[in-house]
Design a protein around this motif. Sequence first.
Motif, PDB file in Angstrom:
ATOM      1  N   GLY A   1       0.795  -1.217   0.000  1.00 59.44           N
ATOM      2  CA  GLY A   1       0.000   0.000   0.000  1.00 59.44           C
ATOM      3  C   GLY A   1       0.828   1.267   0.000  1.00 59.44           C
ATOM      4  O   GLY A   1       0.370   2.312   0.471  1.00 59.44           O
ATOM      5  N   ALA A   2       2.057   1.213  -0.520  1.00 57.52           N
ATOM      6  CA  ALA A   2       2.940   2.383  -0.516  1.00 57.52           C
ATOM      7  C   ALA A   2       2.453   3.424  -1.516  1.00 57.52           C
ATOM      8  O   ALA A   2       2.104   3.097  -2.654  1.00 57.52           O
ATOM      9  CB  ALA A   2       4.366   1.968  -0.848  1.00 57.52           C
ATOM     10  N   VAL A   3       2.426   4.683  -1.094  1.00 56.83           N
ATOM     11  CA  VAL A   3       1.940   5.737  -1.981  1.00 56.83           C
ATOM     12  C   VAL A   3       2.939   6.043  -3.097  1.00 56.83           C
ATOM     13  O   VAL A   3       2.574   6.689  -4.083  1.00 56.83           O
ATOM     14  CB  VAL A   3       1.634   7.025  -1.187  1.00 56.83           C
ATOM     15  CG1 VAL A   3       0.480   6.803  -0.234  1.00 56.83           C
ATOM     16  CG2 VAL A   3       2.858   7.530  -0.455  1.00 56.83           C
ATOM     17  N   THR A   4       4.191   5.583  -2.967  1.00 56.29           N
ATOM     18  CA  THR A   4       5.156   5.813  -4.047  1.00 56.29           C
ATOM     19  C   THR A   4       4.728   5.123  -5.338  1.00 56.29           C
ATOM     20  O   THR A   4       5.154   5.519  -6.413  1.00 56.29           O
ATOM     21  CB  THR A   4       6.555   5.310  -3.652  1.00 56.29           C
ATOM     22  OG1 THR A   4       6.462   3.972  -3.150  1.00 56.29           O
ATOM     23  CG2 THR A   4       7.166   6.207  -2.594  1.00 56.29           C
ATOM     24  N   SER A   5       3.881   4.087  -5.222  1.00 59.87           N
ATOM     25  CA  SER A   5       3.403   3.415  -6.434  1.00 59.87           C
ATOM     26  C   SER A   5       2.524   4.335  -7.273  1.00 59.87           C
ATOM     27  O   SER A   5       2.259   4.049  -8.440  1.00 59.87           O
ATOM     28  CB  SER A   5       2.634   2.146  -6.072  1.00 59.87           C
ATOM     29  OG  SER A   5       1.494   2.457  -5.289  1.00 59.87           O
ATOM     30  N   LEU A   6       2.073   5.447  -6.693  1.00 58.95           N
ATOM     31  CA  LEU A   6       1.270   6.428  -7.419  1.00 58.95           C
ATOM     32  C   LEU A   6       2.130   7.517  -8.055  1.00 58.95           C
ATOM     33  O   LEU A   6       1.616   8.363  -8.788  1.00 58.95           O
ATOM     34  CB  LEU A   6       0.253   7.092  -6.473  1.00 58.95           C
ATOM     35  CG  LEU A   6      -0.700   6.135  -5.750  1.00 58.95           C
ATOM     36  CD1 LEU A   6      -1.574   6.898  -4.780  1.00 58.95           C
ATOM     37  CD2 LEU A   6      -1.544   5.362  -6.757  1.00 58.95           C
ATOM     38  N   GLY A   7       3.432   7.518  -7.759  1.00 61.68           N
ATOM     39  CA  GLY A   7       4.328   8.510  -8.335  1.00 61.68           C
ATOM     40  C   GLY A   7       5.043   9.327  -7.275  1.00 61.68           C
ATOM     41  O   GLY A   7       4.515   9.548  -6.183  1.00 61.68           O
ATOM     42  N   ARG A   8       6.253   9.762  -7.618  1.00 67.73           N
ATOM     43  CA  ARG A   8       7.045  10.531  -6.648  1.00 67.73           C
ATOM     44  C   ARG A   8       6.409  11.874  -6.328  1.00 67.73           C
ATOM     45  O   ARG A   8       6.526  12.376  -5.213  1.00 67.73           O
ATOM     46  CB  ARG A   8       8.465  10.737  -7.197  1.00 67.73           C
ATOM     47  CG  ARG A   8       9.288   9.447  -7.275  1.00 67.73           C
ATOM     48  CD  ARG A   8      10.762   9.742  -7.528  1.00 67.73           C
ATOM     49  NE  ARG A   8      11.544   8.516  -7.516  1.00 67.73           N
ATOM     50  CZ  ARG A   8      11.906   7.848  -8.599  1.00 67.73           C
ATOM     51  NH1 ARG A   8      11.538   8.276  -9.792  1.00 67.73           N
ATOM     52  NH2 ARG A   8      12.628   6.738  -8.509  1.00 67.73           N
TER      53      ARG A   8
END
Length: 330
Positions: A273-280
């Motif tokens: 569920g890391a938000v980095t998967s949505l972009g830096r």
Amino acid sequence: MNKAALAGALGSPSAFGQSQFALTRGNAFEAKVKADGGAELLRLVHERLDPAAPPPAGAAVPDLSAIGPEGRTARTALALREAAAAAAEAADAGGAGGWTLLDHPMIALDVAGSPAFLEPDAVVVHPDGSWTVVEIKSFPMLDGAADPAKVGAAARQAAVYVLALEEVAARLEPSPRVRHRVLLVCPKDFSNLPTASAVDVRKQRAVTLRQLARLTRIQEIADALPDGVCFSPELPAEQLTQAVEAVPAAYAPECLAACELAFHCRERSRAAGAVTSLGRSVRAELGGLSTVEDVLAATRGEAGDPRDPAVAALRRAAELRREALGSMCP
């Protein structure tokens, strides 16, 4: 480490690679450019980069075959040294040296303490003993101009070759000059006829040199790994997965264009569920909220400091969403 093999062993093979059609077309064009001992290629080098030199008639094309990358690198260095020495002897005698074409030479560049073996399309030794990198690409030059993005990528690639050649030249006495204007050869318009343009790579060379200087040494990275960690693709999948996960990774969508392990890291990032998967950029806007669950909890008012600008913005966005949805209901 062969990251493509590692990704395949982990069950997330990379999708990198050029289409077979593009490879065939590129190989056919390169063969055309280098036909007849590289006569057309040398003509373009003479015309675009060194018109004052004698015409390249009967250029030398040394055999660079050897066993392994180390052997090919040594053979290339020897051929460059011999060509530079011949040019120096001709200059001492008051004449002009000849041209030399190195077809697919192999050169090494120190990257964070480890040699990276590089293979330019060609390197030309001029009659004055200077060296020029030649890049042959299959994208077209239309009306004398090519796609700026593709030209920029070719310039960055050629700049790396220039740096590697400078390391070879530094070991010779006298040290030959490595030209910072490279030759980019492409098909002309919509034909298969070669045309060329001189590209100045001084800026790309300087940027690459700074990037190489800032790289962490490989030995330092290895010393930071847990004892006993091994990344051999021959290991059982479970053991290999544990070894890879022992190394911190921060996946972002940009990784898909540059790393063979991107699909594996994306799967792990989404599972966590890391938000980095949505972009830096999204990660930067969310401040201390590092997981999607943290973001949703902050949005619902279940967690987070309301004085945090990111939390306040999320709650305001949720409120606006509720108002918008409410106004749409009968």
